[in-house]
Design a protein around this motif. Structure first.
Motif, PDB file in Angstrom:
ATOM      1  N   ALA A   1       0.862  -1.192   0.000  1.00  0.00           N
ATOM      2  CA  ALA A   1       0.000   0.000   0.000  1.00  0.00           C
ATOM      3  C   ALA A   1       0.897   1.239   0.000  1.00  0.00           C
ATOM      4  O   ALA A   1       1.926   1.279   0.673  1.00  0.00           O
ATOM      5  CB  ALA A   1      -0.905  -0.006   1.228  1.00  0.00           C
ATOM      6  N   ARG A   2       0.496   2.220  -0.762  1.00  0.00           N
ATOM      7  CA  ARG A   2       1.306   3.444  -0.824  1.00  0.00           C
ATOM      8  C   ARG A   2       0.578   4.571  -0.110  1.00  0.00           C
ATOM      9  O   ARG A   2      -0.642   4.532   0.058  1.00  0.00           O
ATOM     10  CB  ARG A   2       1.624   3.797  -2.265  1.00  0.00           C
ATOM     11  N   THR A   3       1.315   5.559   0.294  1.00  0.00           N
ATOM     12  CA  THR A   3       0.746   6.707   0.993  1.00  0.00           C
ATOM     13  C   THR A   3       0.317   7.753  -0.025  1.00  0.00           C
ATOM     14  O   THR A   3       1.088   8.129  -0.903  1.00  0.00           O
ATOM     15  CB  THR A   3       1.777   7.313   1.962  1.00  0.00           C
ATOM     16  N   GLU A   4      -0.926   8.196   0.097  1.00  0.00           N
ATOM     17  CA  GLU A   4      -1.473   9.248  -0.769  1.00  0.00           C
ATOM     18  C   GLU A   4      -2.182  10.272   0.106  1.00  0.00           C
ATOM     19  O   GLU A   4      -2.573   9.972   1.230  1.00  0.00           O
ATOM     20  CB  GLU A   4      -2.466   8.657  -1.776  1.00  0.00           C
ATOM     21  N   ILE A   5      -2.379  11.457  -0.421  1.00  0.00           N
ATOM     22  CA  ILE A   5      -3.077  12.532   0.302  1.00  0.00           C
ATOM     23  C   ILE A   5      -4.550  12.519  -0.091  1.00  0.00           C
ATOM     24  O   ILE A   5      -4.889  12.527  -1.280  1.00  0.00           O
ATOM     25  CB  ILE A   5      -2.461  13.912   0.012  1.00  0.00           C
ATOM     26  N   LEU A   6      -5.417  12.513   0.912  1.00  0.00           N
ATOM     27  CA  LEU A   6      -6.856  12.516   0.701  1.00  0.00           C
ATOM     28  C   LEU A   6      -7.376  13.947   0.855  1.00  0.00           C
ATOM     29  O   LEU A   6      -7.093  14.601   1.859  1.00  0.00           O
ATOM     30  CB  LEU A   6      -7.522  11.597   1.732  1.00  0.00           C
ATOM     31  N   ASP A   7      -8.087  14.435  -0.152  1.00  0.00           N
ATOM     32  CA  ASP A   7      -8.679  15.782  -0.122  1.00  0.00           C
ATOM     33  C   ASP A   7     -10.024  15.689   0.585  1.00  0.00           C
ATOM     34  O   ASP A   7     -11.037  15.374  -0.030  1.00  0.00           O
ATOM     35  CB  ASP A   7      -8.837  16.312  -1.542  1.00  0.00           C
ATOM     36  N   ILE A   8     -10.035  15.942   1.870  1.00  0.00           N
ATOM     37  CA  ILE A   8     -11.231  15.747   2.683  1.00  0.00           C
ATOM     38  C   ILE A   8     -12.374  16.672   2.260  1.00  0.00           C
ATOM     39  O   ILE A   8     -13.543  16.330   2.446  1.00  0.00           O
ATOM     40  CB  ILE A   8     -10.929  15.875   4.192  1.00  0.00           C
ATOM     41  N   SER A   9     -12.086  17.787   1.628  1.00  0.00           N
ATOM     42  CA  SER A   9     -13.147  18.713   1.220  1.00  0.00           C
ATOM     43  C   SER A   9     -14.038  18.121   0.129  1.00  0.00           C
ATOM     44  O   SER A   9     -15.142  18.601  -0.090  1.00  0.00           O
ATOM     45  CB  SER A   9     -12.555  20.041   0.738  1.00  0.00           C
ATOM     46  N   THR A  10     -13.590  17.081  -0.550  1.00  0.00           N
ATOM     47  CA  THR A  10     -14.381  16.465  -1.615  1.00  0.00           C
ATOM     48  C   THR A  10     -15.262  15.322  -1.104  1.00  0.00           C
ATOM     49  O   THR A  10     -16.035  14.750  -1.872  1.00  0.00           O
ATOM     50  CB  THR A  10     -13.473  15.931  -2.732  1.00  0.00           C
ATOM     51  N   PHE A  11     -15.149  14.989   0.168  1.00  0.00           N
ATOM     52  CA  PHE A  11     -15.938  13.921   0.782  1.00  0.00           C
ATOM     53  C   PHE A  11     -17.047  14.536   1.625  1.00  0.00           C
ATOM     54  O   PHE A  11     -16.887  15.615   2.177  1.00  0.00           O
ATOM     55  CB  PHE A  11     -15.049  13.023   1.649  1.00  0.00           C
ATOM     56  N   THR A  12     -18.167  13.842   1.746  1.00  0.00           N
ATOM     57  CA  THR A  12     -19.315  14.316   2.507  1.00  0.00           C
ATOM     58  C   THR A  12     -19.414  13.529   3.806  1.00  0.00           C
ATOM     59  O   THR A  12     -19.417  12.296   3.788  1.00  0.00           O
ATOM     60  CB  THR A  12     -20.611  14.116   1.690  1.00  0.00           C
ATOM     61  N   ALA A  13     -19.531  14.259   4.925  1.00  0.00           N
ATOM     62  CA  ALA A  13     -19.565  13.611   6.240  1.00  0.00           C
ATOM     63  C   ALA A  13     -20.665  12.562   6.349  1.00  0.00           C
ATOM     64  O   ALA A  13     -20.424  11.441   6.791  1.00  0.00           O
ATOM     65  CB  ALA A  13     -19.714  14.650   7.341  1.00  0.00           C
ATOM     66  N   GLY A  14     -21.867  12.871   5.952  1.00  0.00           N
ATOM     67  CA  GLY A  14     -22.976  11.934   6.093  1.00  0.00           C
ATOM     68  C   GLY A  14     -22.909  10.751   5.158  1.00  0.00           C
ATOM     69  O   GLY A  14     -23.437   9.681   5.442  1.00  0.00           O
ATOM     70  N   THR A  15     -22.227  10.907   4.035  1.00  0.00           N
ATOM     71  CA  THR A  15     -22.152   9.850   3.033  1.00  0.00           C
ATOM     72  C   THR A  15     -20.871   9.029   3.142  1.00  0.00           C
ATOM     73  O   THR A  15     -20.911   7.805   3.210  1.00  0.00           O
ATOM     74  CB  THR A  15     -22.223  10.452   1.611  1.00  0.00           C
ATOM     75  N   HIS A  16     -19.732   9.702   3.148  1.00  0.00           N
ATOM     76  CA  HIS A  16     -18.443   9.017   3.093  1.00  0.00           C
ATOM     77  C   HIS A  16     -17.848   8.677   4.459  1.00  0.00           C
ATOM     78  O   HIS A  16     -17.090   7.720   4.569  1.00  0.00           O
ATOM     79  CB  HIS A  16     -17.439   9.862   2.301  1.00  0.00           C
ATOM     80  N   TYR A  17     -18.148   9.477   5.468  1.00  0.00           N
ATOM     81  CA  TYR A  17     -17.609   9.184   6.805  1.00  0.00           C
ATOM     82  C   TYR A  17     -18.608   9.568   7.898  1.00  0.00           C
ATOM     83  O   TYR A  17     -18.370  10.430   8.729  1.00  0.00           O
ATOM     84  CB  TYR A  17     -16.241   9.837   7.020  1.00  0.00           C
ATOM     85  N   PRO A  18     -19.742   8.875   7.944  1.00  0.00           N
ATOM     86  CA  PRO A  18     -20.797   9.218   8.906  1.00  0.00           C
ATOM     87  C   PRO A  18     -20.399   9.028  10.366  1.00  0.00           C
ATOM     88  O   PRO A  18     -20.974   9.652  11.246  1.00  0.00           O
ATOM     89  CB  PRO A  18     -21.946   8.281   8.527  1.00  0.00           C
ATOM     90  N   ASN A  19     -19.402   8.191  10.637  1.00  0.00           N
ATOM     91  CA  ASN A  19     -18.982   7.943  12.016  1.00  0.00           C
ATOM     92  C   ASN A  19     -17.695   8.670  12.379  1.00  0.00           C
ATOM     93  O   ASN A  19     -17.073   8.361  13.386  1.00  0.00           O
ATOM     94  CB  ASN A  19     -18.805   6.432  12.239  1.00  0.00           C
ATOM     95  N   GLY A  20     -17.284   9.615  11.539  1.00  0.00           N
ATOM     96  CA  GLY A  20     -16.060  10.358  11.809  1.00  0.00           C
ATOM     97  C   GLY A  20     -14.807   9.684  11.274  1.00  0.00           C
ATOM     98  O   GLY A  20     -13.704  10.152  11.520  1.00  0.00           O
ATOM     99  N   TYR A  21     -14.983   8.588  10.527  1.00  0.00           N
ATOM    100  CA  TYR A  21     -13.858   7.858   9.955  1.00  0.00           C
ATOM    101  C   TYR A  21     -14.105   7.599   8.476  1.00  0.00           C
ATOM    102  O   TYR A  21     -15.211   7.249   8.083  1.00  0.00           O
ATOM    103  CB  TYR A  21     -13.693   6.482  10.622  1.00  0.00           C
ATOM    104  N   ILE A  22     -13.057   7.778   7.678  1.00  0.00           N
ATOM    105  CA  ILE A  22     -13.101   7.288   6.305  1.00  0.00           C
ATOM    106  C   ILE A  22     -12.946   5.779   6.461  1.00  0.00           C
ATOM    107  O   ILE A  22     -11.955   5.305   7.016  1.00  0.00           O
ATOM    108  CB  ILE A  22     -11.949   7.861   5.455  1.00  0.00           C
ATOM    109  N   PRO A  23     -13.918   4.973   6.017  1.00  0.00           N
ATOM    110  CA  PRO A  23     -13.841   3.542   6.278  1.00  0.00           C
ATOM    111  C   PRO A  23     -12.862   2.804   5.364  1.00  0.00           C
ATOM    112  O   PRO A  23     -12.658   3.187   4.210  1.00  0.00           O
ATOM    113  CB  PRO A  23     -15.272   3.062   6.021  1.00  0.00           C
ATOM    114  N   ALA A  24     -12.275   1.755   5.887  1.00  0.00           N
ATOM    115  CA  ALA A  24     -11.434   0.875   5.089  1.00  0.00           C
ATOM    116  C   ALA A  24     -12.274   0.324   3.942  1.00  0.00           C
ATOM    117  O   ALA A  24     -13.426  -0.048   4.133  1.00  0.00           O
ATOM    118  CB  ALA A  24     -10.914  -0.268   5.956  1.00  0.00           C
TER     119      ALA A  24
END
Length: 128
Positions: free
Chosen positions: A26-49
């Motif tokens: 696995a390689r390290t990449e930068i995630l642009d959190i502004s393009t993700f939606t809290a209720g859809t992509h990380y409803p529990n406060g975590y970007i899921p595996a």
């Protein structure tokens, strides 16, 4: 007295991995959190595996599964390997797996393996 805090990290649900192949690479990449939606992509406060992502402008964004979209967010870059806590609005590094076996039914969101070769050109996955 020092200010101590307690934080709990879950191991995440890795049942979507069809094998261990690829996890050591696995390689390290930068995630642009502004393009993700809290209720859809990380409803529990975590970007899921297992969240599918695309790479646009050098950063990870949500993957656009629309079959006709074969540029930008429509090209699968891989899947976030482990749960990642979202803190604030700053972009952050995540582990990205771009090859291996994926159990699509076990991914954290509905996902259909892309049929168009252009949509999976950046990865080498066997979807099971």
């Amino acid at each position: 007295m020092p200010r101590l805090t307690t934080e709990t990290f879950g191991g995440g649900d890795l049942s979507w991995l069809g094998s261990t192949h690829g996890i050591n690479d696995a390689r390290t990449e930068i995630l642009d959190i502004s393009t993700f939606t809290a209720g859809t992509h990380y409803p529990n406060g975590y970007i899921p595996a297992g969240l599918p992502v695309a790479k646009v402008g050098g950063v990870l964004v949500p993957y656009d599964a629309t079959e006709g979209t074969t540029t930008g967010a429509g090209i699968l870059a891989g899947f976030v390997l482990t749960d990642q806590k979202v803190v604030g609005t700053a972009d952050f590094a995540v582990p990205l797996i771009d090859h291996g076996r994926i159990r699509t039914a076990k991914l954290p969101i509905a996902f259909t393996a892309p049929a168009a070769a252009a949509k999976r050109a950046a990865t080498t996955f066997v979807f099971i």
